[in-house]
Enzyme design. Structure first.
Site, PDB file in Angstrom:
ATOM      1  CG  LEU A  23      -0.720  -3.489   0.091  1.00 40.22           C
ATOM      2  CD1 LEU A  23      -1.171  -2.129  -0.416  1.00 40.22           C
ATOM      3  CD2 LEU A  23      -1.918  -4.374   0.368  1.00 40.22           C
ATOM      4  N   GLY A  27      11.594  -5.483  -7.736  1.00 42.63           N
ATOM      5  CA  GLY A  27      13.009  -5.152  -7.762  1.00 42.63           C
ATOM      6  C   GLY A  27      13.304  -3.719  -7.389  1.00 42.63           C
ATOM      7  CG  MET A  28      12.199  -0.816  -9.654  1.00 41.19           C
ATOM      8  SD  MET A  28      13.929  -0.346  -9.928  1.00 41.19           S
ATOM      9  CE  MET A  28      14.113  -0.752 -11.658  1.00 41.19           C
ATOM     10  N   GLY A  29      11.177  -1.740  -5.193  1.00 37.71           N
ATOM     11  CA  GLY A  29      10.712  -1.343  -3.884  1.00 37.71           C
ATOM     12  C   GLY A  29       9.597  -2.230  -3.391  1.00 37.71           C
ATOM     13  CB  VAL A  31       3.328  -1.650  -2.572  1.00 43.67           C
ATOM     14  CG1 VAL A  31       2.048  -0.856  -2.322  1.00 43.67           C
ATOM     15  CG2 VAL A  31       3.983  -1.200  -3.877  1.00 43.67           C
ATOM     16  CG  ASP A 141       4.463  -1.221 -16.908  1.00 46.90           C
ATOM     17  OD1 ASP A 141       4.402  -2.149 -17.745  1.00 46.90           O
ATOM     18  OD2 ASP A 141       4.816  -1.389 -15.736  1.00 46.90           O
TER      19      ASP A 141
END
Length: 351
Positions: A23, A27-29, A31, A141
């Site tokens: 999806l 930079g963090m992961g 989905v 955010d």
């Protein structure tokens, strides 16, 4: 949200969930669209394997998991579906898969929204933020890509940098998206509370009305300078909403209204109704035909059949009972008494 095929680096299973498609990735992961063993589709967010050993990142991911778990029952957030750690030690978080475009995709595809739709969106987002703040959570955010549009209303997603009200983020960094960050988020060691979400809400509504955030786009440093030192650009915002959004974009957090008061303020200033819109006096409406009251028809006693015996007839047959009765007096008196008694008996009386 568009689907992308899996790559060779993606595993087949994470936490017992079979991965179906991508999806999105950052930079963090990444989905994924995944399927639970029960067959339910979920959006599964997994951290990059390289960050599994980063203690600060793992702490932040755990905080996001607890936030989503606590907010899963709210109507403006996706339901919590599960969380854990896979065999490689990287954390993952699953929520119900929501089929719907983000606000950013909708504005990009169809352009700015009309004023009536903007008012409805603002009222619903304010209601969702107020529920978050009552639960003790600040999103921090809020931006168009973190708002999913559903038939029942918008959903708030991605609580990766959310935190509890009254806690400090002592990392020294300024997490968030520059064009939607409040000035206090740029001050190191500054406690960030619900007013930063109100600031971001005004930025989101300006973007929805104009196609651009109030402080423009560009390099992060330039945008952040405009956020802290310049006034927002609200020329293209509808006149009825401009004063309201200007209040929400105040540089000082204490000058901004709270999200819990946004709905009645929107009604007064035009987010739900225009400033000049007033309720028309209610006109008298004629009742429905079925509910109209009609005057009762006058009661007309039924005339006795000529052959039916009346009380006067029975008394006459029983014999005289004194003068003035049917049995006494002359024939004229008896006839008058008979007529008087005949009128007093509406229905035939059987013998």
């Amino acid at each position: 949200m568009p689907l992308h095929p899996l790559t060779d680096d993606d595993p087949e299973l994470i936490g017992g969930h079979r991965l179906l498609a991508r999806l999105g990735s950052g930079g963090m992961g990444t989905v994924y669209l995944a399927r639970m063993p029960s067959g339910r589709a979920v959006a599964l967010k997994a951290a990059h394997p390289a960050l599994a050993a980063d203690l600060e990142f793992v702490t932040r991911f755990s905080r996001e998991t607890e936030t989503v778990r606590a907010l899963g029952a709210l109507p403006h957030t996706p339901p919590f579906a599960g969380a854990g750690t896979d065999d490689d030690g990287r954390p993952w978080l699953a929520t119900a898969y929501v089929v719907g475009p983000s606000l950013a995709e909708a504005v990009t595809a169809h352009g700015p929204w009309p004023e009536a739709s903007l008012r409805s969106l603002g009222a619903r987002l304010a209601t969702g933020l107020a529920a978050l703040h009552r639960a003790g959570v600040v999103h921090r955010d809020l931006k168009p890509s973190n708002i999913l549009l559903m038939p029942a209303g918008p959903l708030l997603v991605d609580f990766g940098i959310a935190q509890a009200i009254g806690t400090d983020d002592r990392t020294g960094s300024a997490p968030g998206t520059p064009a939607y960050m409040a000035p206090e988020q740029l001050i190191p060691d500054r406690e960030v509370g619900p007013p930063c979400d109100v600031f971001a809400l005004a930025c989101v509504l300006t973007y929805t009305a104009c196609g651009l955030p109030p402080f423009g786009e560009g390099a992060p440093g330039e945008v952040l300078y405009r956020v802290t030192h310049q006034e927002p650009e609200l020329t293209a915002v509808p006149d009825a909403l401009r004063p309201l959004l200007a209040d929400c974009l105040a540089k000082e957090p204490e000058r901004r209204p709270t999200a819990g008061r946004r709905r009645p303020t929107h009604r007064r200033r035009g987010l739900v109704r225009g400033p000049a819109a007033r309720r028309r006096p209610r006109r008298h409406r004629r009742p429905h035909r079925a509910h109209r009251t009609r005057p009762a028809a006058p009661h007309t006693p039924a005339a006795a059949p000529p052959d039916a015996p009346t009380a006067a007839h029975r008394r006459r047959r029983r014999g005289p009972r004194g003068r003035g009765r049917c049995g006494g007096g002359d024939a004229a008196g008896r006839g008058a008494a008979h007529r008087r008694h005949a009128r007093a008996v509406p229905f035939p009386v059987p013998e």
